[in-house]
Design a protein around this motif. Structure first.
Motif, PDB file in Angstrom:
ATOM      1  N   ALA A  90       0.832  -1.207   0.000  1.00 43.30           N
ATOM      2  CA  ALA A  90       0.000   0.000   0.000  1.00 43.30           C
ATOM      3  C   ALA A  90       0.863   1.251   0.000  1.00 43.30           C
ATOM      4  CB  ALA A  90      -0.936  -0.017   1.203  1.00 43.30           C
ATOM      5  N   ALA A  91       1.957   1.214   0.740  1.00 45.10           N
ATOM      6  CA  ALA A  91       2.845   2.376   0.811  1.00 45.10           C
ATOM      7  C   ALA A  91       3.599   2.586  -0.503  1.00 45.10           C
ATOM      8  CB  ALA A  91       3.833   2.202   1.961  1.00 45.10           C
ATOM      9  N   SER A  92       4.025   1.495  -1.125  1.00 47.82           N
ATOM     10  CA  SER A  92       4.800   1.621  -2.370  1.00 47.82           C
ATOM     11  C   SER A  92       3.920   1.763  -3.605  1.00 47.82           C
ATOM     12  CB  SER A  92       5.699   0.397  -2.546  1.00 47.82           C
ATOM     13  OG  SER A  92       4.925  -0.769  -2.824  1.00 47.82           O
ATOM     14  N   GLY A  93       2.671   1.276  -3.511  1.00 46.77           N
ATOM     15  CA  GLY A  93       1.764   1.311  -4.647  1.00 46.77           C
ATOM     16  C   GLY A  93       1.941   0.158  -5.608  1.00 46.77           C
ATOM     17  N   GLU A  94       2.758  -0.831  -5.246  1.00 47.26           N
ATOM     18  CA  GLU A  94       2.993  -1.977  -6.121  1.00 47.26           C
ATOM     19  C   GLU A  94       2.814  -3.280  -5.359  1.00 47.26           C
ATOM     20  OE1 GLU A  94       6.725  -1.772  -8.066  1.00 47.26           O
ATOM     21  OE2 GLU A  94       6.325   0.150  -9.037  1.00 47.26           O
ATOM     22  N   ASP A  95       2.174  -4.225  -6.004  1.00 47.43           N
ATOM     23  CA  ASP A  95       1.957  -5.550  -5.457  1.00 47.43           C
ATOM     24  C   ASP A  95       2.826  -6.531  -6.236  1.00 47.43           C
ATOM     25  OD1 ASP A  95       1.065  -8.048  -4.639  1.00 47.43           O
ATOM     26  OD2 ASP A  95      -0.922  -7.857  -5.564  1.00 47.43           O
ATOM     27  N   PRO A  96       4.024  -6.851  -5.746  1.00 45.34           N
ATOM     28  CA  PRO A  96       4.916  -7.729  -6.517  1.00 45.34           C
ATOM     29  C   PRO A  96       4.457  -9.182  -6.560  1.00 45.34           C
ATOM     30  CG  PRO A  96       5.885  -7.216  -4.385  1.00 45.34           C
ATOM     31  CD  PRO A  96       4.652  -6.385  -4.486  1.00 45.34           C
ATOM     32  N   GLU A  97       3.554  -9.571  -5.684  1.00 45.47           N
ATOM     33  CA  GLU A  97       3.087 -10.957  -5.666  1.00 45.47           C
ATOM     34  C   GLU A  97       2.081 -11.241  -6.780  1.00 45.47           C
ATOM     35  OE1 GLU A  97       2.554 -13.053  -1.678  1.00 45.47           O
ATOM     36  OE2 GLU A  97       2.148 -10.942  -1.167  1.00 45.47           O
ATOM     37  N   PHE A  98       1.050 -10.408  -6.887  1.00 49.63           N
ATOM     38  CA  PHE A  98      -0.049 -10.701  -7.805  1.00 49.63           C
ATOM     39  C   PHE A  98      -0.399  -9.541  -8.744  1.00 49.63           C
ATOM     40  CE2 PHE A  98      -0.739 -13.678  -4.282  1.00 49.63           C
ATOM     41  CZ  PHE A  98      -0.896 -14.868  -4.978  1.00 49.63           C
ATOM     42  N   GLY A  99       0.238  -8.401  -8.582  1.00 51.13           N
ATOM     43  CA  GLY A  99      -0.013  -7.301  -9.505  1.00 51.13           C
ATOM     44  C   GLY A  99      -1.342  -6.598  -9.315  1.00 51.13           C
ATOM     45  N   ARG A 100      -1.849  -6.595  -8.092  1.00 52.07           N
ATOM     46  CA  ARG A 100      -3.126  -5.920  -7.824  1.00 52.07           C
ATOM     47  C   ARG A 100      -3.002  -4.428  -8.123  1.00 52.07           C
ATOM     48  NH1 ARG A 100      -6.331  -6.757  -2.118  1.00 52.07           N
ATOM     49  NH2 ARG A 100      -7.561  -4.824  -2.088  1.00 52.07           N
ATOM     50  N   GLY A 101      -3.941  -3.907  -8.894  1.00 51.80           N
ATOM     51  CA  GLY A 101      -3.913  -2.502  -9.260  1.00 51.80           C
ATOM     52  C   GLY A 101      -3.036  -2.193 -10.451  1.00 51.80           C
ATOM     53  N   SER A 102      -2.644  -3.220 -11.199  1.00 56.98           N
ATOM     54  CA  SER A 102      -1.711  -2.999 -12.309  1.00 56.98           C
ATOM     55  C   SER A 102      -2.401  -2.801 -13.646  1.00 56.98           C
ATOM     56  CB  SER A 102      -0.732  -4.182 -12.413  1.00 56.98           C
ATOM     57  OG  SER A 102      -1.430  -5.396 -12.658  1.00 56.98           O
ATOM     58  N   THR A 103      -3.730  -3.011 -13.726  1.00 57.81           N
ATOM     59  CA  THR A 103      -4.442  -2.820 -14.986  1.00 57.81           C
ATOM     60  C   THR A 103      -5.582  -1.821 -14.801  1.00 57.81           C
ATOM     61  OG1 THR A 103      -6.210  -4.484 -14.779  1.00 57.81           O
ATOM     62  CG2 THR A 103      -4.015  -5.260 -15.470  1.00 57.81           C
ATOM     63  N   ALA A 104      -6.057  -1.302 -15.912  1.00 56.38           N
ATOM     64  CA  ALA A 104      -7.166  -0.342 -15.869  1.00 56.38           C
ATOM     65  C   ALA A 104      -8.427  -0.986 -15.313  1.00 56.38           C
ATOM     66  CB  ALA A 104      -7.430   0.213 -17.261  1.00 56.38           C
ATOM     67  N   TYR A 105      -8.623  -2.272 -15.557  1.00 56.00           N
ATOM     68  CA  TYR A 105      -9.795  -2.946 -14.983  1.00 56.00           C
ATOM     69  C   TYR A 105      -9.711  -2.985 -13.469  1.00 56.00           C
ATOM     70  CZ  TYR A 105     -12.789  -6.662 -13.311  1.00 56.00           C
ATOM     71  OH  TYR A 105     -13.705  -7.376 -12.585  1.00 56.00           O
ATOM     72  N   HIS A 106      -8.561  -3.351 -12.912  1.00 52.89           N
ATOM     73  CA  HIS A 106      -8.400  -3.339 -11.461  1.00 52.89           C
ATOM     74  C   HIS A 106      -8.716  -1.953 -10.912  1.00 52.89           C
ATOM     75  CE1 HIS A 106      -4.938  -6.511 -12.013  1.00 52.89           C
ATOM     76  NE2 HIS A 106      -6.129  -7.024 -12.293  1.00 52.89           N
ATOM     77  N   ARG A 107      -8.086  -0.950 -11.493  1.00 52.00           N
ATOM     78  CA  ARG A 107      -8.185   0.408 -10.952  1.00 52.00           C
ATOM     79  C   ARG A 107      -9.599   0.960 -11.049  1.00 52.00           C
ATOM     80  NH1 ARG A 107      -3.119   0.387 -13.580  1.00 52.00           N
ATOM     81  NH2 ARG A 107      -3.959   1.385 -15.464  1.00 52.00           N
ATOM     82  N   ALA A 108     -10.338   0.544 -12.080  1.00 54.30           N
ATOM     83  CA  ALA A 108     -11.717   1.022 -12.223  1.00 54.30           C
ATOM     84  C   ALA A 108     -12.594   0.565 -11.069  1.00 54.30           C
ATOM     85  CB  ALA A 108     -12.301   0.528 -13.544  1.00 54.30           C
ATOM     86  N   ASN A 109     -12.232  -0.542 -10.425  1.00 54.85           N
ATOM     87  CA  ASN A 109     -13.015  -1.066  -9.307  1.00 54.85           C
ATOM     88  C   ASN A 109     -12.391  -0.742  -7.953  1.00 54.85           C
ATOM     89  OD1 ASN A 109     -14.984  -2.268 -10.976  1.00 54.85           O
ATOM     90  ND2 ASN A 109     -13.617  -4.003 -11.361  1.00 54.85           N
TER      91      ASN A 109
END
Length: 568
Positions: free
Chosen positions: A453-472
């Motif tokens: 959450a602090a870094s903004g990157e999920d190296p395990e599963f890539g949560r928040g890495s696509t426009a579909y993720h971010r839209a939700n």
């Protein structure tokens, strides 16, 4: 219009009989009526609408008049080739891409059925070539159910947990306005208008008549069918398919103790919803452990498949999966019935949440599509208990976004805690103990999520890495709208199970929705659409509305073919 079997004349004859009054079946009946055919629509339950009535009614059809710029038939074909591949015949995809825009254009030009495209509604698999952010996913315009008159009670009510104030339907725009009631005059005006309308409705109706999402689509289809005099039977069961000279020519239909032969001069369309509640096929064709719960409507018993297979139909092969999936949570209602709540987009991808298995470990990108989330549950369960899995939120996330049937705001938790639907712990260790989850694993998982959450990157599963993720996610959350700290006590969890939301494997058809036999020849006069038809997506789930869009399109193609047979 709405008939009972006794009111049909002996030897009643129709041009086309459609079995199943979900979105695909109602569309097929409507298109046939538009082509001048005399149509009978037969539904085995007491309500019209099937699972479409429960759904958001998102309708995935590329390159309609609502698409705008940034897409093309070639681009949509590349997307489906990349995501579906050899799991389903390419020829059917091409037929869908060609006929889908024609079907939508005809509905909007000649009926009450109207759609719009949302400003942002991405394809689910954004990493695939040809994916787009908007234009392919259509939603029905809201509809005034009062226009249905005496037919309104035939409409399948929405899932109660998706309504408020005893039957008031709300869509995603309404939710935003209701949550912003005290922060914006525009939201206040919208919300107060909804409440006033609903109060007036309840003086005359058992639920709200402002229809949105699935109820809006079904209401619009029903109004259009009524305008064209389509006969409708409810609580009617088909017991036999009749054939003359090898061609389907009619049916034996039962309603209570009464049985009646009905001729179908030009054919029968199967639109009964698939095999999902067929007891033998459910156990044989779904993943193990066989899911106990489904949020789909109750009519898809698969009995018509037994009759179709007996006259030479066959199931498709080569699909990635036999069903489409979503994680669900389950709770007993006050009336003793069971609420099965599908976790589509409202909570899993929001900041401050995480999904874990019995080891307290993540096993999936929580912001992925509901289909892939549930498939990951089955895959993880092969090595670590993951059915159920646990969706965990801290106090801030629960208050902002809700959790399953628990609505945003953080109030009224006592009943959910009392019956065990919602589990609470003052600490993560206490929550782990109450869930039967490994406390050390959960602590390490949450610590990792807080770093992400602090870094903004999920190296395990890539949560928040696509426009579909971010839209939700939550656009106010930085640096990643899907990642937020899980740090504010108390901590909460709901149990998630995999639930099937529709059949992907169905009867093999050609591009006109004609059912094919083992020799790949059409069974004359027999069509299959919706979840009775083998999915053109081959058990993949590349975008929102990939069941309703093809259901409407092949309903259009089946009706067109039947009308051409009539002309011949």
């Amino acid at each position: 219009m709405h008939r009972n079997l006794a009111s049909l004349e002996p030897g009643a004859a129709y041009d086309l009989v459609v079995l199943g009054a979900g979105g695909a079946g109602m569309a097929a009946a409507l298109f046939a009526a538009l082509d001048g055919l005399r149509v009978l629509l037969v539904e085995r339950t007491e309500f019209l609408g099937g699972t479409t009535a429960f759904s958001a009614a998102t309708t995935w059809i590329p390159n309609t008049q609502h698409a705008g710029e940034g897409d093309s038939p070639a681009q949509a074909a590349r997307f489906l080739d990349a995501t579906v591949g050899n799991h389903a015949p390419a020829a059917l995809r091409r037929a869908f891409l060609e006929a889908g825009p024609q079907a939508i254009a005809r509905l909007e030009a000649e009926t009450e059925v109207h759609f719009r495209a949302r400003p942002l509604h991405p394809d689910y698999l954004q990493e695939a070539e040809g994916a787009v952010l908007r234009g392919r996913a259509l939603e029905p315009l809201p509809f005034d159910g009062r226009r249905l008159g005496a037919l309104f009670p035939l409409l399948r009510p929405p899932i109660p947990e998706f309504t408020i104030l005893g039957g008031m339907m709300v869509d995603r725009d309404d939710i935003g306005h209701l949550l912003g009631l005290r922060r914006s005059w525009r939201s206040a005006r919208h919300a107060l208008g909804l409440l006033a309308r609903h109060a007036a409705d309840r003086l005359r109706h058992p639920r709200g008549t402002r229809l949105v999402m699935g109820n809006a689509l079904v209401g619009r289809l029903l109004a259009s069918l009524a305008q064209r005099g389509v006969d409708i039977l409810t609580e009617a069961k088909t017991e036999e398919i009749l054939r003359t000279a090898g061609r389907v020519s009619g049916l034996v239909i039962a309603q209570g103790a009464l049985r009646r032969q009905v001729a179908a001069r030009r054919g029968v369309v199967l639109a009964t919803g698939g095999f999902g509640r067929h007891p033998a096929r459910r156990a044989a064709m779904l993943h193990a452990p066989t899911p106990e719960y489904s949020p789909a409507a109750p009519g898809h018993t698969g009995e018509m498949h037994d009759l179709a297979l007996a006259i030479g139909a066959r199931y498709g092969q080569g699909g990635l999966d036999n069903a489409f999936w979503a994680p669900v949570s389950v709770r007993r209602r006050a009336d003793g019935s069971t609420a099965v709540f599908p976790h589509f987009v409202l909570d899993r991808g929001k900041p401050g949440t995480v999904a874990v298995n019995a080891a307290g470990r993540r096993f999936v990108n929580e912001a992925t599509s509901y289909h892939l989330f549930a498939r990951a549950m089955f895959a993880s369960h092969e090595t670590v208990p993951t059915i159920p899995c646990f969706l965990i939120a801290d106090a801030v996330a629960l208050r902002r976004y809700g959790l399953g049937m628990v609505r945003p705001g953080g109030r009224g938790l006592a009943p959910f805690l009392a019956d065990g639907y919602l589990v609470q712990g003052a600490t993560l260790a206490e929550l782990a103990g109450r869930l039967g989850v490994a406390a050390a694993g959960l602590a390490e998982t949450v610590a990792a999520m807080n770093r992400y959450a602090a870094s903004g990157e999920d190296p395990e599963f890539g949560r928040g890495s696509t426009a579909y993720h971010r839209a939700n996610g939550d656009p106010a959350q930085a640096p990643n709208p899907n990642l937020g700290p899980i740090a504010t006590a108390p901590f909460f969890a709901v149990r998630l199970l995999p639930g099937d939301i529709g059949a992907a494997t169905g009867l093999v058809t050609d591009a006109q929705a004609q059912v094919l036999d083992e020799a790949n020849r059409p069974i004359g006069g027999l069509y299959a659409v919706g979840n009775d038809m083998h999915s053109i997506m081959g058990g993949t789930y590349p975008g929102p509305g990939i069941t309703i869009g093809p259901g409407i399109t092949f309903g259009y193609l089946a009706a067109r073919h039947a009308a051409q047979v009539a002309q011949a």
